[in-house]
Design a protein around this motif. Structure first.
Motif, short mmCIF file in Angstrom:
data_model
loop_
_atom_site.label_atom_id
_atom_site.label_comp_id
_atom_site.label_asym_id
_atom_site.label_seq_id
_atom_site.Cartn_x
_atom_site.Cartn_y
_atom_site.Cartn_z
N LEU A 133 0.84 -1.19 0.00
CA LEU A 133 0.00 0.00 0.00
C LEU A 133 0.88 1.24 0.00
O LEU A 133 1.77 1.38 0.83
CB LEU A 133 -0.90 0.01 1.24
N GLU A 134 0.59 2.16 -0.92
CA GLU A 134 1.40 3.38 -1.03
C GLU A 134 0.87 4.48 -0.11
O GLU A 134 -0.35 4.73 -0.06
CB GLU A 134 1.43 3.90 -2.46
N LEU A 162 4.39 0.26 0.17
CA LEU A 162 5.24 0.83 -0.86
C LEU A 162 5.49 2.27 -0.41
O LEU A 162 4.64 3.15 -0.61
CB LEU A 162 4.55 0.80 -2.22
N PHE A 163 6.63 2.49 0.23
CA PHE A 163 6.86 3.80 0.86
C PHE A 163 7.37 4.80 -0.16
O PHE A 163 8.43 4.63 -0.75
CB PHE A 163 7.86 3.67 2.01
N ASP A 164 6.59 5.85 -0.35
CA ASP A 164 6.96 6.92 -1.27
C ASP A 164 7.65 8.03 -0.48
O ASP A 164 7.02 8.74 0.31
CB ASP A 164 5.71 7.46 -1.97
N PHE A 192 10.18 1.12 -2.57
CA PHE A 192 10.07 2.56 -2.39
C PHE A 192 9.76 3.26 -3.71
O PHE A 192 10.06 2.75 -4.79
CB PHE A 192 11.38 3.11 -1.81
N HIS A 193 9.19 4.45 -3.58
CA HIS A 193 8.90 5.35 -4.70
C HIS A 193 9.58 6.69 -4.45
O HIS A 193 9.79 7.08 -3.30
CB HIS A 193 7.39 5.62 -4.80
N VAL A 194 9.81 7.43 -5.53
CA VAL A 194 10.30 8.80 -5.40
C VAL A 194 9.94 9.55 -6.69
O VAL A 194 9.92 8.97 -7.78
CB VAL A 194 11.82 8.83 -5.14
N GLY A 195 9.59 10.83 -6.54
CA GLY A 195 9.24 11.64 -7.71
C GLY A 195 9.33 13.12 -7.37
O GLY A 195 9.50 13.50 -6.21
N GLY A 234 17.51 -6.80 -1.81
CA GLY A 234 16.18 -6.89 -2.39
C GLY A 234 15.43 -5.58 -2.50
O GLY A 234 14.29 -5.55 -3.00
N ALA A 235 16.03 -4.48 -2.05
CA ALA A 235 15.33 -3.19 -2.06
C ALA A 235 15.18 -2.66 -3.48
O ALA A 235 16.05 -2.85 -4.34
CB ALA A 235 16.08 -2.18 -1.21
N THR A 236 14.05 -1.98 -3.73
CA THR A 236 13.79 -1.32 -5.01
C THR A 236 13.38 0.12 -4.76
O THR A 236 12.73 0.44 -3.76
CB THR A 236 12.67 -2.02 -5.81
N LEU A 237 13.73 0.99 -5.70
CA LEU A 237 13.35 2.40 -5.64
C LEU A 237 12.89 2.81 -7.03
O LEU A 237 13.69 2.85 -7.97
CB LEU A 237 14.53 3.27 -5.20
N THR A 238 11.59 3.10 -7.16
CA THR A 238 11.01 3.47 -8.46
C THR A 238 10.93 4.97 -8.60
O THR A 238 10.35 5.66 -7.75
CB THR A 238 9.60 2.87 -8.60
N TYR A 239 11.49 5.48 -9.70
CA TYR A 239 11.42 6.90 -10.03
C TYR A 239 10.19 7.13 -10.91
O TYR A 239 9.98 6.45 -11.91
CB TYR A 239 12.68 7.32 -10.77
#
Length: 273
Positions: A133-134, A162-164, A192-195, A234-239
């Motif tokens: 959940l974001e 899903l931490f933004d 994770f997310h970032v924008g 295993g960490a991911t960071l989506t731009y």
């Protein structure tokens, strides 16, 4: 840290494939609702990398069960074929008293907790796998309850977060939710997310999660300060970039993220010194 890009619209396919080919990204996150008309095998063949699924328009907190059951059945076919790294969705309100909202609204976390807990557990069961959940880019004071909510919902349902990071920065700027309050949430997730964000047009201005410009200096500082919490096996960071989609600008932001999580020897030496 694996770094990815959110693929939202078909016209950006060539850009995303170039990012993959030039190794600017390690995976691609699909805004999967937009591609449910594409056969799963065809969608899988379009990406020479792992993928994640981000659901935008399930409206699972509000939608009727029959609609959600049908959508989940379709999504499970894509999950089976593409085997995504994760499946995520949004905790947000799309309507108010039957009227469609122009801007998504943040739930009343404490008031509506039991109803949301039940719906999260049910939706996760329909999808047949763990749901992330974001967190919302808080605007109103109810955002102060967000860190509590995401910890509690994880304990009660087994769902993840899903931490933004940039959404948390928006919440700090708008309603004073200190970034330290998110530490338990960050520590409990790998995704994770970032924008980029921008100020609203009308005064008094608020900070909006617009995904239309370079990453904010405070967002990058947050990632840098919490690097060891974000970065783990295993960490991911989506731009995310949904507007002003310019290849060089995107690569510049992706490079800034690489510098934080995979620094050059010179930068690593400077930090130690």
């Amino acid at each position: 840290m694996r770094i990815g890009f959110n693929f939202t619209l078909g016209p950006t396919l060539e850009l995303v494939q170039q990012l993959i080919a030039e190794r600017h990204i390690d995976y691609c996150e699909l805004l999967i609702d937009n591609f449910l008309q594409v056969p799963p095998a065809e969608l899988a063949a379009a990406f020479d990398c792992p993928v994640g699924f981000h659901i935008m328009f399930s409206k699972f907190l509000e939608n009727d069960e029959a609609t959600l059951v049908e959508m989940a059945a379709r999504l499970r076919r894509y999950i089976e074929v593409l085997r995504p790294i994760y499946v995520s969705d949004h905790v947000a309100r799309f309507t108010h008293e039957g009227r469609q909202l122009y801007h998504l609204a943040e739930p009343e976390y404490r008031r509506d907790y039991e109803a949301m807990r039940a719906r999260v557990a049910w939706w996760q069961e329909q999808l047949g796998q763990r749901l992330l959940l974001e967190n919302y880019p808080s605007i109103m004071d109810n955002g102060r309850d967000a860190p509590w909510f995401f910890q509690q919902i994880a304990r009660d349902t087994g769902a993840g977060v899903l931490f933004d990071a940039s959404n948390a920065v928006c919440g700090q700027r708008n309603c004073g939710v200190d970034l330290t309050e998110w530490e338990p949430v960050i520590d409990a997730t790998n995704h994770f997310h970032v924008g980029g964000y921008n100020a609203s047009i009308l005064a008094p201005t608020i900070t909006l999660d617009t995904h239309d410009r370079a990453l904010g200096a405070d967002t990058l500082a947050f990632l840098e300060r919490y690097r060891d919490r974000f970065d783990r096996p295993g960490a991911t960071l989506t731009y995310e970039r949904d507007d002003q989609i310019e290849y060089d600008a995107i690569v510049q932001d992706l490079s800034a993220l690489r510098q934080i999580f995979t620094p050059t020897p010179e930068l690593r030496h400077a930090r130690i010194a």
